[in-house]
Structures are given as structure tokens and as C-alpha cells.
Design an enzyme around this catalytic site. Structure first.
Site, PDB file in Angstrom:
ATOM      1  N   ASP A   1       7.223   0.016   4.669  1.00 50.58           N
ATOM      2  CA  ASP A   1       7.632  -0.003   3.270  1.00 50.58           C
ATOM      3  C   ASP A   1       6.626  -0.723   2.388  1.00 50.58           C
ATOM      4  O   ASP A   1       6.288  -0.288   1.309  1.00 50.58           O
ATOM      5  CB  ASP A   1       8.951  -0.777   3.151  1.00 50.58           C
ATOM      6  CG  ASP A   1      10.086   0.160   2.758  1.00 50.58           C
ATOM      7  OD1 ASP A   1       9.798   1.315   2.446  1.00 50.58           O
ATOM      8  OD2 ASP A   1      11.234  -0.293   2.781  1.00 50.58           O
TER       9      ASP A   1
ATOM     10  N   ARG B   1       3.478  -1.284   2.630  1.00 47.52           N
ATOM     11  CA  ARG B   1       2.261  -0.550   2.300  1.00 47.52           C
ATOM     12  C   ARG B   1       2.569   0.524   1.260  1.00 47.52           C
ATOM     13  O   ARG B   1       1.860   0.689   0.286  1.00 47.52           O
ATOM     14  CB  ARG B   1       1.683   0.086   3.564  1.00 47.52           C
ATOM     15  CG  ARG B   1       0.589   1.068   3.228  1.00 47.52           C
ATOM     16  CD  ARG B   1      -0.748   0.845   3.859  1.00 47.52           C
ATOM     17  NE  ARG B   1      -0.833  -0.080   4.949  1.00 47.52           N
ATOM     18  CZ  ARG B   1      -1.420   0.225   6.096  1.00 47.52           C
ATOM     19  NH1 ARG B   1      -1.896   1.418   6.297  1.00 47.52           N
ATOM     20  NH2 ARG B   1      -1.539  -0.675   7.031  1.00 47.52           N
TER      21      ARG B   1
END
Ligand SMILES: [Zn+2]
Ligand SMILES: [Zn+2]
Length: 254
Positions: A153, A155
């Protein structure tokens, strides 16, 4: 009216040598590499292709209207799904979600769909197909769900936030049914001024969502009798959806 030729040239010029500290723990930095017109069946768009310094994923922004320095821009974040988006698979509702978002954005004054090349919520195509196969073998869906549920998430939202900054968007209204997602972007410096619910019109492919009998032992069972795994970051919502079905779906998307 989309971005003008001179706006595009200015954007490309300032991105050519762009380097920054990067966002999030992974220090993600992106830059716009190319922008072109993209007329589509959902409206008139422009497409901006991004390079990022972390992996070889070529994320894109599908842009409608003049978004530069704009406030309250409707934004949808969509995770790539080859089987759904392209093939029209009925194992998920990714294509319905994608089409609905593009249609919605294409009909407003301005808006952006960020198409994140993160197949299977970041686990990759092979692992996604593995999860499908596990389900077919009748294996514990919790396991398949976990396999599919794993994602980076952090990233994804760093990249999305930087993409919006690269496009000089001042503030956004996030198109989502998951209010938690607003925090993810806010934490990366994006000003979110509101939320637009993402409600899809009923059609022959998502009709099962409207039927309470679709919910069995706390799972969402589709018309093929299979449990639906969450593939987008967002709980699907269809016009007229039963509160009981909604509650079950939300459980998967905490
Ligand atoms: Zn940067
Ligand atoms: Zn999908």
C-alpha cells in the site's frame, strides 16, 4: 479543454531533470516522460506516462480537462487487472470499476484516473492466478484471500501522491467508497478536500451484488457460486445495493 501544447511542453521540460528526496519510506520519485492525446469511448482524455525510480512499472495518469493548479480535482486510483480490465473476466469487478470511473471523469469538467501497474494489488499476475487456482481447488479461501490481500500500500500511495504533485494538482476529491484511503494520500502531502462515492449502475455482470442471497456465511458469493476476492483497494458499490451485502463487502476492505 485539456492541457495545451505549451502546458505539456513546460511539464515535460521541468520533468526532464527532476530529482527529489522522494516520498514515503521507499523514497519514491517519479517523472513524466511523455504526454499524448487519448480520445476514448469514455470521453476525451490525455495520457501521461511516468517513470519511477523504484521499479520498472510504467504507471500512467489518464487526464480529462485542465488539471494544472486546479482545486478539488476528482481523482480515482485504479490498480491494474489484466484479466478484468482487458479480458473482461467475471472473477472480479475491476473492469466495471474502471469503466465507471472513466465514464464519471470523462463527463465532468476535469478529473484524473491514476492507472497503477500493480497487478493483483501488488502481488503480481502469477500470484493472482495462483490465488484463483487455489480457490478452484476448493482450498481455504482465507488462504487465497491472504495471498491476494498482500500488497504494498505504502508504495502505491507514494507513487500516486507524487504523480498528482507532478501534475501540479492543488487539491483533490477522491472517488472512493473507502474513507480510509483519504488518509493514505493525505499522509503523503496531498490535500483531499472531499470524497465522491463510487457507485456503479447495475448491469447483468454485477447484479448479484444486489441480491442478498449473494451473501452466504459472511462471504460474498458471485453468480458462479465462487467467493469474490477483493482486487481493487475499494469496496464495490452498486446502485441499490443491500446494506447487508455492503456490510460484508466492507469487512474485506478495512
Ligand atoms: Zn520526485
Ligand atoms: Zn480484477
Amino acid at each position: 479543454m485539456g492541457l495545451t501544447r505549451s502546458q505539456i511542453e513546460t511539464l515535460l521540460e521541468e520533468n526532464r531533470d527532476h530529482h527529489c528526496e522522494g516520498l514515503g519510506p521507499h523514497k519514491v520519485c517519479v517523472r513524466i516522460e511523455a504526454i499524448a492525446e487519448l480520445p476514448s469511448r469514455f470521453g476525451q482524455f490525455q495520457i501521461a506516462a511516468f517513470y519511477n525510480n523504484r521499479d520498472n512499472k510504467e504507471h500512467v495518469a489518464i487526464i480529462h480537462g485542465d488539471v494544472l493548479e486546479a482545486e478539488d480535482v476528482p481523482v480515482r486510483v485504479h490498480s491494474e487487472c489484466l484479466t478484468g480490465d482487458v479480458i473482461g473476466s467475471l472473477c472480479c469487478d475491476c473492469r466495471d470499476q474502471l469503466e465507471n470511473a472513466l465514464r464519471m471523469i470523462g463527463q465532468t469538467e476535469r478529473g484524473i484516473l491514476l492507472y497503477m501497474r500493480q497487478e493483483g494489488r501488488g502481488i503480481g499476475l502469477i500470484n493472482k492466478i495462483r490465488a484463483y487456482a487455489l480457490q478452484e481447488q476448493g482450498l481455504d479461501t482465507v488462504e487465497a484471500n491472504l495471498a491476494l490481500g498482500f500488497r504494498d500500500d505504502e508504495r502505491e500511495y507514494s507513487v500516486a501522491a507524487h504523480m498528482l504533485m507532478s501534475l501540479h494538482v492543488r487539491s483533490i476529491r477522491l472517488i472512493t467508497n473507502n474513507p480510509n484511503k483519504i488518509n493514505d494520500l493525505t499522509q503523503h502531502g496531498i490535500r483531499v478536500t472531499g470524497r465522491i462515492p463510487h457507485v456503479m449502475p447495475p448491469n447483468e455482470y454485477n447484479r448479484f451484488y444486489l441480491e442478498t442471497k449473494a451473501v452466504k456465511s459472511g462471504h460474498l458469493i458471485d453468480t458462479f457460486g465462487k467467493i469474490r476476492l477483493p482486487e481493487q483497494a475499494d469496496p464495490p458499490q452498486v446502485e441499490g445495493m443491500d446494506e447487508e451485502v455492503l456490510a460484508v463487502i466492507r469487512k474485506y476492505y478495512k
